[in-house]
Design an enzyme around this catalytic site. Sequence first.
Site, PDB file in Angstrom:
ATOM      1  N   ASP A  69      11.272   9.497 -32.782  1.00 52.88           N
ATOM      2  CA  ASP A  69      10.314   8.811 -31.914  1.00 52.88           C
ATOM      3  C   ASP A  69       9.150   9.712 -31.558  1.00 52.88           C
ATOM      4  O   ASP A  69       9.295  10.925 -31.450  1.00 52.88           O
ATOM      5  CB  ASP A  69      10.960   8.465 -30.550  1.00 52.88           C
ATOM      6  CG  ASP A  69      11.974   7.353 -30.648  1.00 52.88           C
ATOM      7  OD1 ASP A  69      12.023   6.677 -31.672  1.00 52.88           O
ATOM      8  OD2 ASP A  69      12.720   7.190 -29.657  1.00 52.88           O
ATOM      9  N   ARG A 109      17.514   2.506 -23.905  1.00 54.92           N
ATOM     10  CA  ARG A 109      17.569   2.656 -25.362  1.00 54.92           C
ATOM     11  C   ARG A 109      18.112   4.016 -25.778  1.00 54.92           C
ATOM     12  O   ARG A 109      18.491   4.207 -26.926  1.00 54.92           O
ATOM     13  CB  ARG A 109      16.202   2.376 -25.998  1.00 54.92           C
ATOM     14  CG  ARG A 109      15.137   3.381 -25.672  1.00 54.92           C
ATOM     15  CD  ARG A 109      13.780   2.933 -26.183  1.00 54.92           C
ATOM     16  NE  ARG A 109      13.620   3.067 -27.637  1.00 54.92           N
ATOM     17  CZ  ARG A 109      13.379   4.213 -28.267  1.00 54.92           C
ATOM     18  NH1 ARG A 109      13.294   5.351 -27.584  1.00 54.92           N
ATOM     19  NH2 ARG A 109      13.233   4.247 -29.571  1.00 54.92           N
ATOM     20  N   GLU A 132       0.814  -1.218   0.000  1.00 51.32           N
ATOM     21  CA  GLU A 132       0.000   0.000   0.000  1.00 51.32           C
ATOM     22  C   GLU A 132       0.843   1.260   0.000  1.00 51.32           C
ATOM     23  O   GLU A 132       0.313   2.356  -0.116  1.00 51.32           O
ATOM     24  CB  GLU A 132      -0.916   0.012   1.233  1.00 51.32           C
ATOM     25  CG  GLU A 132      -1.855  -1.172   1.292  1.00 51.32           C
ATOM     26  CD  GLU A 132      -2.733  -1.302   0.041  1.00 51.32           C
ATOM     27  OE1 GLU A 132      -3.331  -0.296  -0.350  1.00 51.32           O
ATOM     28  OE2 GLU A 132      -2.804  -2.403  -0.514  1.00 51.32           O
TER      29      GLU A 132
END
Length: 236
Positions: A165, A150, A112
């Site tokens: 991208d 990456r 939690e």
Amino acid sequence: MDINIITLFPGMFEGVFQESIIARAVAKDLARIRIVHLRDFGLGPHRVVDDMPFGGGGGMILKPEPIAAALQTVEPRGRVILTTPRGMPFTQDHALRLSREPVITVLCGHYEGVDERVSQLFVDEELSIGDYVLTGGELPAMVMTDAIVRLIPGVLGRDSLHTGDSHYHGLLEHPQYTRPRVYMGLSVPEVLLSGNHEDIRRWREMTAKEKTRAVRPDLLEEPRPTTGNDHEEGGG
Ligand code: ADE
């Protein structure tokens, strides 16, 4: 780059980090990933890492002492990131900035929550991967690691530079096509076959904006989020 990950579920990382681009980056020694098992630093014979929340309420809270002990074994630790749905939204800007750090340490939140003093004392940034609640911070740690690795120079081949991208320029990426030229009656746009690089660039810019307007108009309206979201003063 060194990426340390502190987790209660080290097994979850095995498959993901042994495949594809992350595995290649590790093999090329461009990234080193070290998984630290939080349970090893649990208290007492039962290696307890969590306890009930003060003030009542359901769920268990990760205790500060095991986390402090686990952090002590990673030196240098660089920026310490806590994965939590209460964090700032993780964006491409974060990925790019963190990919330039020599070392980072990701602390996977769980159950939690995590005792707030962990954030106050040890955490530089709290990051969330989206407005939904997962069962733990392991998948977010994998997502962030993938997005960061990456971008480390040398990880992607020269042919797959990431400057086109989605999110790199604050827009979604333009459509892409490969062979065949006609598929089920749908043709590749003529401009892409023209060899005219300026026309192609303009077409890509236009279609990227169209796509962004249709799917993510918020990206066009709001100023791009900056990466200066650290809580340097140790706030939560
Ligand atoms: N832990 C649980 N849900 C999360 C989320 N959306 N982002 C980061 N950590 C999380």
